[in-house]
Write a protein that holds these residues in place. Structure first.
Motif, short mmCIF file in Angstrom:
data_model
loop_
_atom_site.label_atom_id
_atom_site.label_comp_id
_atom_site.label_asym_id
_atom_site.label_seq_id
_atom_site.Cartn_x
_atom_site.Cartn_y
_atom_site.Cartn_z
N PHE A 203 54.46 24.39 109.64
CA PHE A 203 54.89 24.48 111.25
C PHE A 203 53.77 24.61 112.14
CE2 PHE A 203 58.64 26.33 109.13
CZ PHE A 203 58.96 25.11 108.51
N ARG A 204 52.73 25.43 111.89
CA ARG A 204 51.53 25.93 112.51
C ARG A 204 51.91 26.26 113.92
NH1 ARG A 204 46.79 24.27 110.61
NH2 ARG A 204 46.82 24.04 108.45
N ARG A 205 52.87 27.13 114.41
CA ARG A 205 53.39 27.55 115.49
C ARG A 205 52.61 28.78 115.82
NH1 ARG A 205 59.71 26.89 114.41
NH2 ARG A 205 58.94 28.04 112.54
N ILE B 221 47.21 15.10 109.82
CA ILE B 221 48.36 15.77 110.49
C ILE B 221 48.04 17.21 110.73
CG2 ILE B 221 50.75 16.30 110.17
CD1 ILE B 221 51.01 14.24 108.14
N VAL B 222 47.39 17.81 109.97
CA VAL B 222 46.74 19.27 110.16
C VAL B 222 45.65 19.32 109.86
CG1 VAL B 222 49.21 20.23 110.00
CG2 VAL B 222 47.71 20.07 107.88
N ASP C 8 46.25 22.01 115.68
CA ASP C 8 47.23 21.07 115.22
C ASP C 8 48.45 20.52 116.04
OD1 ASP C 8 45.65 21.20 112.68
OD2 ASP C 8 47.01 23.03 112.02
N ALA C 9 48.98 21.47 117.01
CA ALA C 9 50.04 20.98 118.08
C ALA C 9 49.52 20.06 118.62
CB ALA C 9 50.30 22.16 118.76
N ARG C 10 48.40 19.83 119.22
CA ARG C 10 47.89 18.71 119.97
C ARG C 10 47.82 17.63 119.05
NH1 ARG C 10 44.26 23.09 121.85
NH2 ARG C 10 42.83 22.51 120.46
N GLN C 11 47.35 17.65 117.86
CA GLN C 11 47.46 16.64 116.84
C GLN C 11 48.85 15.88 116.81
OE1 GLN C 11 44.86 14.82 115.86
NE2 GLN C 11 45.83 13.45 114.35
#
Length: 225
Positions: free
Chosen positions: A85-87, A155-156, A192-195
């Motif tokens: 999730f990487r939030r 992705i991440v 990672d959110a930008r990706q």
């Protein structure tokens, strides 16, 4: 249900509401601008219906994943957050985390957790519904292509070594723990959110399922990086 599909769903999970909202907006725009369209009314209506159906499917998927997560304990939720999730704001809630096992054990637990998620999603019927609902949905197509092609790092981002404790008391590479503090994890989550935002806006070939196996329809070389 293949584990690749579970990974696609997990990576996309934080974005499901935004994707549903985008489909709902697209449906509204299609309806409002239909009078300017050179196509016939039936074609325009079909496009609106498709967008609305996609939004409903995305929200249904979100609700089902929420149910799966509701059965997880705190450690399992952290592992999913850290891996998929990487939030940043969610990672911060865990505070300083130092998991009491090696990197090897960490990956073993991630594999077991993915098996559990896959089984739960199968029980909800997504093994049968995934391709029917999302077989032509570009963000999921791109995610699946990356996962199936061994390009999950697209992705991440790859976690840098400094994100881990140097060694445990036992010494050796196998003794490294995850992570030293949440600050590194939060910084990675932001990148990672930008990706993921980029992934969700790129067109790719539709997915197809043949004889129970997962594949992508033929597309130009280099479509997915």
């Amino acid at each position: 249900m293949r584990k690749e599909i579970s990974k696609v769903i997990l990576y996309a999970y934080p974005w499901l509401d935004k994707l549903a909202e985008a489909s709902e907006t697209a449906a509204m725009n299609r309806a409002v601008l239909s009078y300017k369209s050179p196509r016939d009314a039936a074609s325009d209506a079909e496009g609106v219906i498709d967008e609305v159906a996609l939004a409903c499917s995305l929200r249904e998927l979100r609700e089902d994943v929420d149910k799966v997560l509701g059965e997880m304990d705190a450690e399992e939720l952290f592992l999913l957050e850290y891996r998929y999730f990487r939030r940043r704001e969610k990672i911060a809630l865990f505070g300083k985390v130092e998991l009491p096992y090696s990197v090897r054990e960490y990956f073993r637990r991630q594999c077991a957790l993915l098996d559990r998620v896959t089984l739960a999603l199968e029980g909800q019927g997504w093994a049968e519904r995934f391709f029917e609902r999302f077989g032509k949905f570009p963000p999921f197509c791109r995610l699946l292509s990356a996962v199936s092609g061994g390009r999950e790092r697209s992705i991440v981002g790859q976690r840098r070594r400094r994100g881990f404790c140097a060694h445990s008391s036992s010494g050796g590479a196998g003794g490294r723990r995850l992570p030293l503090t949440t600050s590194t994890a939060m910084a990675i989550a932001a990148a990672d959110a930008r990706q993921m935002a980029t992934i969700c806006t790129v067109d790719v070939p539709p997915m197809s399922e043949e004889e129970g196996s997962l594949s992508l329809e033929a597309g130009p070389e280099g479509t997915v990086r």
